[in-house]
Design a protein around this motif. Sequence first.
Motif, PDB file in Angstrom:
ATOM      1  N   SER A  47      -9.152  25.134  -5.111  1.00  0.00           N
ATOM      2  CA  SER A  47      -8.584  23.978  -4.414  1.00  0.00           C
ATOM      3  C   SER A  47      -8.608  22.737  -5.300  1.00  0.00           C
ATOM      4  CB  SER A  47      -9.312  23.739  -3.094  1.00  0.00           C
ATOM      5  OG  SER A  47      -9.092  24.835  -2.209  1.00  0.00           O
ATOM      6  N   ILE A  48      -7.899  21.693  -4.876  1.00  0.00           N
ATOM      7  CA  ILE A  48      -7.638  20.530  -5.721  1.00  0.00           C
ATOM      8  C   ILE A  48      -8.624  19.388  -5.425  1.00  0.00           C
ATOM      9  CG2 ILE A  48      -5.924  18.790  -6.369  1.00  0.00           C
ATOM     10  CD1 ILE A  48      -3.747  20.823  -5.638  1.00  0.00           C
ATOM     11  N   TYR A  49      -9.221  18.874  -6.486  1.00  0.00           N
ATOM     12  CA  TYR A  49     -10.152  17.746  -6.422  1.00  0.00           C
ATOM     13  C   TYR A  49      -9.490  16.531  -7.061  1.00  0.00           C
ATOM     14  CZ  TYR A  49     -13.921  21.198  -5.601  1.00  0.00           C
ATOM     15  OH  TYR A  49     -14.709  22.199  -5.103  1.00  0.00           O
ATOM     16  N   THR A  50      -9.471  15.408  -6.338  1.00  0.00           N
ATOM     17  CA  THR A  50      -8.853  14.182  -6.846  1.00  0.00           C
ATOM     18  C   THR A  50      -9.692  12.968  -6.465  1.00  0.00           C
ATOM     19  OG1 THR A  50      -7.482  14.127  -4.850  1.00  0.00           O
ATOM     20  CG2 THR A  50      -6.460  15.030  -6.837  1.00  0.00           C
ATOM     21  N   LYS A  51      -9.354  11.819  -7.057  1.00  0.00           N
ATOM     22  CA  LYS A  51     -10.080  10.577  -6.785  1.00  0.00           C
ATOM     23  C   LYS A  51      -9.489   9.798  -5.618  1.00  0.00           C
ATOM     24  CE  LYS A  51     -11.657  10.008 -11.549  1.00  0.00           C
ATOM     25  NZ  LYS A  51     -11.714   9.106 -12.732  1.00  0.00           N
ATOM     26  N   ALA A  52      -8.364  10.306  -5.072  1.00  0.00           N
ATOM     27  CA  ALA A  52      -7.712   9.672  -3.922  1.00  0.00           C
ATOM     28  C   ALA A  52      -6.946  10.758  -3.180  1.00  0.00           C
ATOM     29  CB  ALA A  52      -6.769   8.561  -4.381  1.00  0.00           C
ATOM     30  N   THR A  73     -10.379  23.999  -8.707  1.00  0.00           N
ATOM     31  CA  THR A  73     -11.462  24.953  -8.899  1.00  0.00           C
ATOM     32  C   THR A  73     -12.013  25.331  -7.526  1.00  0.00           C
ATOM     33  OG1 THR A  73     -13.435  25.421 -10.238  1.00  0.00           O
ATOM     34  CG2 THR A  73     -13.363  23.275  -9.133  1.00  0.00           C
ATOM     35  N   SER A  74     -12.980  26.222  -7.503  1.00  0.00           N
ATOM     36  CA  SER A  74     -13.534  26.690  -6.233  1.00  0.00           C
ATOM     37  C   SER A  74     -14.502  25.667  -5.652  1.00  0.00           C
ATOM     38  CB  SER A  74     -14.280  28.012  -6.455  1.00  0.00           C
ATOM     39  OG  SER A  74     -15.468  27.772  -7.193  1.00  0.00           O
ATOM     40  N   PRO A  75     -14.804  25.777  -4.344  1.00  0.00           N
ATOM     41  CA  PRO A  75     -15.832  24.903  -3.768  1.00  0.00           C
ATOM     42  C   PRO A  75     -17.197  25.159  -4.404  1.00  0.00           C
ATOM     43  CG  PRO A  75     -15.149  26.584  -2.181  1.00  0.00           C
ATOM     44  CD  PRO A  75     -14.197  26.658  -3.325  1.00  0.00           C
TER      45      PRO A  75
END
Length: 298
Positions: free
Chosen positions: A119-124, A177-179
């Motif tokens: 899944s996608i990790y972002t700052k907003a 990446t994964s949780p």
Amino acid sequence: MPTPYGDSVFHTQNIQQFATDVASATGGALEITVHSAGSLYAHPEIKDSVRRGLAPIGEVLMSRLANEDPVFAVDSIPFLASSYAEARALWDASRPLVEQKLAAQGLTLLFAVPWPGQSIYTKAPIDSTEALQGASFRAYNAATERLAQLMGAVPTQVETGDIPTAFATGRVAAMITSPSTGVSSQAWDFTSDYTDTQAWLPKNMVIVNTKAFEALPEDQRAAIREAASVAETRGWEMSAKETDAKMATLKENGMTVAAPSETLKAQLAGIGKTMTEEWLEKAGEEGQKVIGDYQSNM
């Protein structure tokens, strides 16, 4: 039995239980000694060590064999199978071909278990791929590099251990990446939003040297196959629980966990279609059959 991951990883725990089940079913006549965390052979060496008979059995990430044959990369095509149900259907469709390719190398597949989805990790928050235009996006292999390009981002190679530093220094602004990796790298220190795309669920395979397996008495072979079947079912359940637990940890540490917007889902599905077509160019008729069987069962 060499495995790549440490004892705290659910894959290793599942394999330890598999070994216990085999010993119990054979009255102690057959014992499997698990050497975890690459302590016997490093991950890149495990498959070949089993093929050559240096170790009779081992665990390997399926997509690590993608350079040998495209079929081993089918579970790592982004947005082709984006849930456990879809990943299961894709595995049912691809397993016969995977078994055939392994058999040609003197290997027998026992079972396979997925990691949590990527899944996608972002700052907003992100509502569409436009939010990622021009952003530096962590890549760790050819597929994630291509994914970043198709999203309009700039792929930047960063290894898992370097993730926090890469974000802190501005080398990257987003990642997929994964949780599990998100928690282990404490993603809440450098990102705020987790978009639950489950882009793909890559699998680990447990393989055995066919000659070594066939040299065992029939009752021991049957015990291994039964324990393997149980381990596959248990492993998929453990993976789903791992997903829920790690997502809960991300929330507990202040991250916003959200499903992708309809716009983003549609855009990512389009990217998945493009990358599936690119994979099919490499995989040919065999790949066409796998995708056809998968889609007909969805």
